[in-house]
Design an enzyme around this catalytic site. Sequence first.
Site, PDB file in Angstrom:
ATOM      1  N   HIS A  11       0.847  -1.210   0.000  1.00  0.00           N
ATOM      2  CA  HIS A  11       0.000   0.000   0.000  1.00  0.00           C
ATOM      3  C   HIS A  11       0.877   1.253   0.000  1.00  0.00           C
ATOM      4  CE1 HIS A  11      -3.119  -2.595   2.285  1.00  0.00           C
ATOM      5  NE2 HIS A  11      -3.651  -2.330   1.101  1.00  0.00           N
TER       6      HIS A  11
ATOM      7  N   SER B 211      -2.871  -7.826   2.844  1.00  0.00           N
ATOM      8  CA  SER B 211      -3.237  -7.664   4.257  1.00  0.00           C
ATOM      9  C   SER B 211      -3.712  -9.001   4.832  1.00  0.00           C
ATOM     10  CB  SER B 211      -4.355  -6.635   4.412  1.00  0.00           C
ATOM     11  OG  SER B 211      -3.938  -5.383   3.966  1.00  0.00           O
TER      12      SER B 211
ATOM     13  N   ARG C 218      -1.517  -6.054  -8.326  1.00  0.00           N
ATOM     14  CA  ARG C 218      -0.291  -6.822  -8.111  1.00  0.00           C
ATOM     15  C   ARG C 218      -0.078  -7.855  -9.194  1.00  0.00           C
ATOM     16  NH1 ARG C 218      -2.559  -8.130  -2.281  1.00  0.00           N
ATOM     17  NH2 ARG C 218      -4.275  -8.364  -3.741  1.00  0.00           N
TER      18      ARG C 218
ATOM     19  N   LYS D 189     -17.724  -6.715   7.886  1.00  0.00           N
ATOM     20  CA  LYS D 189     -16.437  -7.387   8.095  1.00  0.00           C
ATOM     21  C   LYS D 189     -16.019  -7.267   9.552  1.00  0.00           C
ATOM     22  CE  LYS D 189     -13.813  -7.323   3.776  1.00  0.00           C
ATOM     23  NZ  LYS D 189     -12.638  -6.722   3.132  1.00  0.00           N
TER      24      LYS D 189
END
Length: 164
Positions: A17, A132, A94, A41
Amino acid sequence: MRRAIYPGSFDPLTNGHLDIIERGCKLFDEIIIAILVNPEKKPFFTIEERREMLEQVIREISHGSCRLLVEDFRGLLVDYAVERQADAIVRGIRAISDYEYELQMALMNRRLEPRIETVFMMPAEAYSYVSSRLVKEIFLLGGKIDGLVPSSVQALMKRKHGGS
Ligand code: PNS
């Protein structure tokens, strides 16, 4: 003045990040790092902790004349981006596996709000496998996460998890 929103969960912020934030600073005058408040979440860090973590880390990096702000948002990203008068949404990609989901989101966001562009940026190859989710999993299972997250984030994770 070019303003971008860099949205995400940032639970926790990774070096990937951070790499995107630094690269984004070359393109934009201001980047609002926007943490999604997602009541569905169950996060590792609260919104307040993530805000503090981001604010601490951006104090530690050099971002030249680029202004970095940390905020949180709920609801539709494009509504928030319009409200904040942003020109673009920045997302890191990515690998090809990210692209499909990100493309779908970018096109949907464009349909909802054609005034906002999505800019995809690639992190350094060294972060191409950092997420993450994996950082949390490795940390909670006692593995080493050195070099995957900023050291201040690692310290916060240890503090939060009883020093493990
Ligand atoms: O870090 P993440 O979890 O990959 O970030 C995902 C995020 C926050 C960019 C995405 O879930 C989002 O934009 N949520 C806000 C709700 C929204 O606008 N949904 C419609 C997307 S097309």
